[in-house]
Design an enzyme around this catalytic site. Sequence first.
Site, PDB file in Angstrom:
ATOM      1  CG  HIS A 181      -2.073   0.935   1.116  1.00  0.00           C
ATOM      2  ND1 HIS A 181      -2.244   1.795   0.049  1.00  0.00           N
ATOM      3  CD2 HIS A 181      -3.146   1.151   1.944  1.00  0.00           C
ATOM      4  CE1 HIS A 181      -3.359   2.493   0.222  1.00  0.00           C
ATOM      5  NE2 HIS A 181      -3.923   2.120   1.366  1.00  0.00           N
ATOM      6  CG  HIS A 184      -5.538   5.881  -0.852  1.00  0.00           C
ATOM      7  ND1 HIS A 184      -6.195   4.697  -0.848  1.00  0.00           N
ATOM      8  CD2 HIS A 184      -5.671   6.382  -2.129  1.00  0.00           C
ATOM      9  CE1 HIS A 184      -6.718   4.458  -2.043  1.00  0.00           C
ATOM     10  NE2 HIS A 184      -6.411   5.478  -2.841  1.00  0.00           N
ATOM     11  CE1 TYR A 186      -4.203   5.847   5.774  1.00  0.00           C
ATOM     12  CE2 TYR A 186      -4.648   4.821   3.652  1.00  0.00           C
ATOM     13  CZ  TYR A 186      -5.105   5.425   4.803  1.00  0.00           C
ATOM     14  OH  TYR A 186      -6.451   5.634   4.998  1.00  0.00           O
TER      15      TYR A 186
END
Length: 358
Positions: A181, A184, A186
Amino acid sequence: MTELFTPYKLRDLTIPNRVWMAAMCQYSAAPEGPETGVATDWHFAHYAARAVGGTGLIITEATAVSPEGRISPYDLGIWDDAQVSALRKITDFVKSQGGIPGIQIAHSGRKGSTDRPWKGGAPVGADEHGWQPVAPSAVPFDDGHPVPHELTTDEIAGVVGQFADAARRALAAGFQVAEVHGAHGYLVGQFLSPHSNKRTDEYGGSFENRARFALEVVDAIRAVWPDDLPLFFRISATDWLEEGGWTADDTVRLATLLRDHGIDLFDVSTGGNAAGVRIPVGPSYQVPFSSRVKNETPMPTAAVGLITEPEQAEKILASGEADAILLGRELLRDPYWARHAARELGAEVYTPSQYGRA
């Protein structure tokens, strides 16, 4: 056979169709005690329904590499061996329905320690199972968010090791696709963007330095993830800032770099790293970013973002703007979207024997 229902092969893994489920947090795990971060009956039912519905690849929600890597205290985790068996139950069922189970391995960074969205999503303190978030720089995400702890170089190395350990557990849990990930806002994305990364050491400043953490995470996972199984990277292709942020040009550059480090596909999203930005949301609004990566680099892509109609998804694939379609909220609304799309497009999708008479 339509493009949407043509199988897709990455390394030695064949995914039965191009209807894929994007990672979406359920905020439904226990926040404390021996069941912290462990998948529940809700998670099993949630993913099982999409598998029965014909979804080709199902990627679980952002699954944290450490307790402080969760977005909320209610997120799934994979930092402990005790979290593996419940995930194995899910992956076994997905496989039994002809689908491929994937996992998004994540660290929230400065956006961690927040409440569930339906409770407002505000930062929570220790009295509500919260913690001090960490980040590349001591810069809060937004007003009202705590100043995160700036990671030392030794702590960065520790987080890289946590990603590798999480990948080992993901393999033991039966997952066949792993996704880093990096989107977004993070932790991985925080390092990439100059909006959130103000470091002056080898992890900040130049593009090469800001990409260092992402490369180290990918290399660490690739070292333990089997050569015959694919590794994805979710990217926010732009911060949607006029200046001082991550851009589509940066994304194209990173895609080529990560392809050389063993990433097999870019899951192309946008935004999330800068608060208060205006995003021109509309049908297929993120698809042009997927198209740039696919057509300007050797990296295959999956498109996501307000893709809701079968003909819309088919057109994206047929026009060469992506290699697969990731559905988010549409699969929350309709677990059987793939089955309905196949009927509309004149294709076929796996049907459980128990449902054959329907």
